[in-house]
Design a protein around this motif. Sequence first.
Motif, mmCIF file in Angstrom:
data_model
loop_
_atom_site.group_PDB
_atom_site.id
_atom_site.type_symbol
_atom_site.label_atom_id
_atom_site.label_comp_id
_atom_site.label_asym_id
_atom_site.label_seq_id
_atom_site.Cartn_x
_atom_site.Cartn_y
_atom_site.Cartn_z
ATOM 1 N N ASP A 17 0.812 -1.225 0.000
ATOM 2 C CA ASP A 17 0.000 0.000 0.000
ATOM 3 C C ASP A 17 0.842 1.270 0.000
ATOM 4 O O ASP A 17 0.317 2.375 0.102
ATOM 5 N N GLY A 18 2.154 1.124 -0.105
ATOM 6 C CA GLY A 18 3.039 2.280 -0.164
ATOM 7 C C GLY A 18 3.543 2.763 1.180
ATOM 8 O O GLY A 18 4.340 3.703 1.235
ATOM 9 N N SER A 19 3.116 2.145 2.262
ATOM 10 C CA SER A 19 3.567 2.559 3.594
ATOM 11 C C SER A 19 4.889 1.875 3.940
ATOM 12 O O SER A 19 5.310 0.918 3.283
ATOM 13 N N VAL A 20 5.531 2.371 4.993
ATOM 14 C CA VAL A 20 6.819 1.833 5.420
ATOM 15 C C VAL A 20 6.733 1.498 6.908
ATOM 16 O O VAL A 20 6.090 2.211 7.684
ATOM 17 N N SER A 21 7.358 0.400 7.306
ATOM 18 C CA SER A 21 7.253 -0.043 8.697
ATOM 19 C C SER A 21 8.072 0.843 9.628
ATOM 20 O O SER A 21 9.052 1.478 9.222
ATOM 21 N N LEU A 22 7.671 0.869 10.887
ATOM 22 C CA LEU A 22 8.393 1.638 11.901
ATOM 23 C C LEU A 22 9.814 1.117 12.074
ATOM 24 O O LEU A 22 10.744 1.889 12.329
ATOM 25 N N GLU A 23 10.009 -0.214 11.924
ATOM 26 C CA GLU A 23 11.346 -0.796 12.052
ATOM 27 C C GLU A 23 12.283 -0.272 10.975
ATOM 28 O O GLU A 23 13.441 0.066 11.251
ATOM 29 N N ASN A 24 11.791 -0.220 9.738
ATOM 30 C CA ASN A 24 12.631 0.296 8.650
ATOM 31 C C ASN A 24 12.939 1.773 8.841
ATOM 32 O O ASN A 24 14.065 2.224 8.623
ATOM 33 N N VAL A 25 11.942 2.545 9.269
ATOM 34 C CA VAL A 25 12.154 3.980 9.504
ATOM 35 C C VAL A 25 13.222 4.184 10.570
ATOM 36 O O VAL A 25 14.149 4.991 10.404
ATOM 37 N N ALA A 26 13.097 3.456 11.678
ATOM 38 C CA ALA A 26 14.037 3.620 12.795
ATOM 39 C C ALA A 26 15.459 3.258 12.372
ATOM 40 O O ALA A 26 16.429 3.950 12.730
ATOM 41 N N ALA A 27 15.609 2.176 11.610
ATOM 42 C CA ALA A 27 16.947 1.746 11.189
ATOM 43 C C ALA A 27 17.577 2.759 10.239
ATOM 44 O O ALA A 27 18.779 3.053 10.336
ATOM 45 N N ILE A 28 16.784 3.301 9.331
ATOM 46 C CA ILE A 28 17.305 4.292 8.386
ATOM 47 C C ILE A 28 17.725 5.560 9.122
ATOM 48 O O ILE A 28 18.794 6.127 8.851
ATOM 49 N N LYS A 29 16.922 6.007 10.058
ATOM 50 C CA LYS A 29 17.278 7.205 10.827
ATOM 51 C C LYS A 29 18.544 6.973 11.639
ATOM 52 O O LYS A 29 19.410 7.859 11.739
ATOM 53 N N ARG A 30 18.678 5.784 12.194
ATOM 54 C CA ARG A 30 19.877 5.473 12.978
ATOM 55 C C ARG A 30 21.116 5.494 12.088
ATOM 56 O O ARG A 30 22.166 6.032 12.467
ATOM 57 N N ALA A 31 20.990 4.930 10.892
ATOM 58 C CA ALA A 31 22.128 4.900 9.965
ATOM 59 C C ALA A 31 22.515 6.304 9.509
ATOM 60 O O ALA A 31 23.697 6.653 9.485
ATOM 61 N N THR A 32 21.527 7.122 9.140
ATOM 62 C CA THR A 32 21.844 8.465 8.648
ATOM 63 C C THR A 32 22.416 9.341 9.757
ATOM 64 O O THR A 32 23.284 10.176 9.505
ATOM 65 N N GLN A 33 21.953 9.140 10.977
ATOM 66 C CA GLN A 33 22.516 9.896 12.094
ATOM 67 C C GLN A 33 23.971 9.517 12.354
ATOM 68 O O GLN A 33 24.740 10.318 12.894
#
Length: 236
Positions: A17-33
């Motif tokens: 449906d085009g949404s993204v899971s909270l787990e993926n969001v958290a991991a991406i933010k952690r990596a970019t930080q």
Amino acid sequence: MYRMVTSDLDETLLRADGSVSLENVAAIKRATQAGIKFVPNTGRSFLSIQPLLQELGLWQQPQQFVISYNGGAVVENARNQVLLSHTMPYEVAATVFRALQAFDVAIHVYTLTHLTIYHPRPDDLAYLQTRGVQAERMQGDFEQFRAQPIMKVIAMNPDAEVRRAAATLALGERLGISAAEIMAIGDNANDLPMLTQVGCPVAVQNATSAVKQAARYVTTADFERGVAEAITRWGL
């Protein structure tokens, strides 16, 4: 140590449906930080994924990037600056368009900032709506695009196979990141050129068998948590 992660979107990072899971969001933010570049790699316009960039904490961020139009453009998120672009010659695009008109397909004509559709199909329009893509119905003939930067012309139903490796490597070179320092994550055949040229090719669990065979690592999770799993596994 991997310094850049590039990921396909549909069925790799995003749900159906085009949404993204909270787990993926958290991991991406952690990596970019931690200083890792996370680069969404999509066939759509960079303008259509601005809500996703907001969710990932990448919206309007300097030195963060999107690869769009299947490698047709590399865009810096801050002010949507186009850094690299590979437009189609008008005569080539017009020839492709005329050839596709012989089939029962929706023809997408992408310029740098707009999507125009000839002979739109209900299933195609429904899919675009789930991705927040704005499109206009084509009026008139293809001549209207002669003076515009044409990024790609594709048919929907059947899906076109397209290649995205060159833009990934070009962005890495621009940032001083070698192919060996790039992780790429995908699920389908059109991701193979990207996966086969980077240091760490990753397939999510729902990937095709060919993609899994090309991968260095296959996640135990599908698009729900697969990107997060790959990022976490390598401590990014």
